[in-house]
Every structure is written in C-alpha cells, then in structure tokens.
Design a protein around this motif. Structure first.
Motif, short mmCIF file in Angstrom:
data_model
loop_
_atom_site.label_atom_id
_atom_site.label_comp_id
_atom_site.label_asym_id
_atom_site.label_seq_id
_atom_site.Cartn_x
_atom_site.Cartn_y
_atom_site.Cartn_z
N ALA A 1 0.83 -1.21 0.00
CA ALA A 1 0.00 0.00 0.00
C ALA A 1 0.86 1.25 0.00
CB ALA A 1 -0.92 -0.01 1.22
N LYS B 1 -8.50 3.29 -6.17
CA LYS B 1 -9.57 2.89 -5.25
C LYS B 1 -10.31 1.64 -5.73
CE LYS B 1 -11.09 4.64 -2.04
NZ LYS B 1 -10.85 4.39 -0.58
N LYS B 2 -9.95 1.17 -6.93
CA LYS B 2 -10.48 -0.07 -7.49
C LYS B 2 -12.00 -0.03 -7.67
CE LYS B 2 -8.64 -2.54 -4.24
NZ LYS B 2 -8.19 -3.70 -3.43
N THR C 1 -6.57 -3.53 -11.46
CA THR C 1 -6.89 -3.06 -10.11
C THR C 1 -6.84 -4.17 -9.06
OG1 THR C 1 -9.25 -3.42 -10.56
CG2 THR C 1 -8.36 -1.23 -11.01
N ASP D 1 -5.62 -2.13 -0.72
CA ASP D 1 -6.40 -1.03 -0.13
C ASP D 1 -5.44 -0.02 0.50
OD1 ASP D 1 -8.77 -2.24 -0.89
OD2 ASP D 1 -8.93 -3.36 0.99
#
Length: 214
Positions: free
Chosen positions: A47, A88-89, A99, A104
C-alpha cells in the motif's frame, strides 16, 4: 499505536520542529521524516508503494498544469480523478486485472482532495510547492487518516505561525484542559449516555407490544 504513544510522538514532533523552526528546510525535513515513519506504521509495504506512485504521478500532473498553460485544466482534473478511481479499485472501470493487484490504501480519499486543492493553486498561476512541502501537506500524520480536509493556504499559514509560536503557561493549560475534558467525556460521560440509550432502545419493543395488545 496506543493513545499515549501517539501523544508522545506528537510531542516529539512538535519539540524538534520547534527547535529547528528558524531553519525551515531542516524543520520540513524532520516533519517529513515523522510523516513517513507514521505511514510505515499504519500501511503495509504494498500500500505504501502504490501510495508513493499515486503521489508521484499527481505531482507530475501538478507540474504540467503549472508549466504548460495550453493543457486544459479540466483534463488535469480528470486525470487525477481517474487515477484515484483506479487506485480505489472502483468496479465501473473495465480493468479488473489491473486493479486486482492494487491493495487497499487508507487515507487516499483525503489525499486526493489535497491534490486537487493544489491543482487549483497551480491554475491560479501560483507556484507548485517543493516536493518536501507537497509531501508534508498530502501525507500529514495529523490529518492523513481522519482529516479534516485542509486547504494548502491554511497549511502554509500554520507552518509560518510555527516560527513565532510560544508555548507559554496559558497555552499549555488550555491544551491540557482539552485533553482531560475529552478523556472525561470518553471514559465517564460516554458510557453513561450509551447505557441510557441502550436501555431506551430495549424498552421500546416491549412498549410497542403493550400498545398493540391493548
């Protein structure tokens, strides 16, 4: 991290940045070090890498908007919003294979609002901040997870006021008052109010049933 650890960390940040307040570049570097350390503690490595990629591409878009006036401003905004949607997918994008590998990223929703605020600064022909200032503004440990969404002009004003800020007895007592007031509300008043609320909700179904039976 516990509340005590966070309070200790924030006090250390304030003390060091206050000590180097006359040398702004060193102060900004120290603040950036703490901001990056904070991200290392709350984000996974993947991330963190994708957040760095998002910030890098966004900064390049800011530089493009500032240096090339012929580039439509709406295109720059759309590019950042699309980049945000990818990271943010969002499912409406037909790129699930891409994605699916993106983890996250906590705090990204607050970051994009700050980036767009900087984009409007660039549109008004103001200088794009240096990379250190840009990162301190977008990933500030004080607002990264829970906000608020702070304008860049307000952020720079706070940075300037830090040079002349004096931690006297009145300011210290006011800060301690806020801390202890919050602690009393959370540990003493909050549970009482919650208990009253739960007992009220538990009594509502029985009261309604009594009315129906009559």
């Amino acid at each position: 991290m516990s509340s005590i650890s966070i309070l200790f960390a924030l006090s250390l940040v304030f003390s060091l940045t206050r000590h180097f307040s006359q040398r702004v570049s060193e102060s900004d570097t120290i603040l950036l070090t703490f901001n990056l350390t904070f991200l290392l503690l709350i984000l996974e490595r993947g991330a963190l890498l994708y957040l760095g990629l998002f910030l890098t591409i966004s900064y390049l878009i800011l530089l493009t908007a500032r240096r090339f006036s012929k580039v439509p401003f709406s295109l720059c905004v759309l590019s950042i919003v699309l980049l945000f949607a990818i990271f943010k997918k969002y499912q409406f994008l037909p790129i699930e294979l891409l994605t699916s590998v993106i983890p996250d990223i906590a705090g990204l929703s607050f970051v994009i609002f700050r980036v767009i605020a900087l984009l409007f600064e660039a549109k008004d022909r103001r200088n794009v901040p240096a990379i250190t200032e840009y990162l301190n503004y977008t990933i500030s440990m004080f607002t990264f997870v829970s906000g608020p969404i702070q304008r860049y002009s307000r952020f720079t004003d706070d940075q300037r006021r830090r040079k002349t800020f004096v931690l006297d007895d009145d300011v210290l007592l006011a800060c301690l008052n806020r801390v202890f007031s919050g602690a009393i509300k959370v540990t003493l008043i909050g549970p009482v109010v919650q208990g009253l609320q739960l007992s009220l909700w538990e009594s509502l179904p029985s009261a309604s049933l009594t009315v129906v039976q009559r």
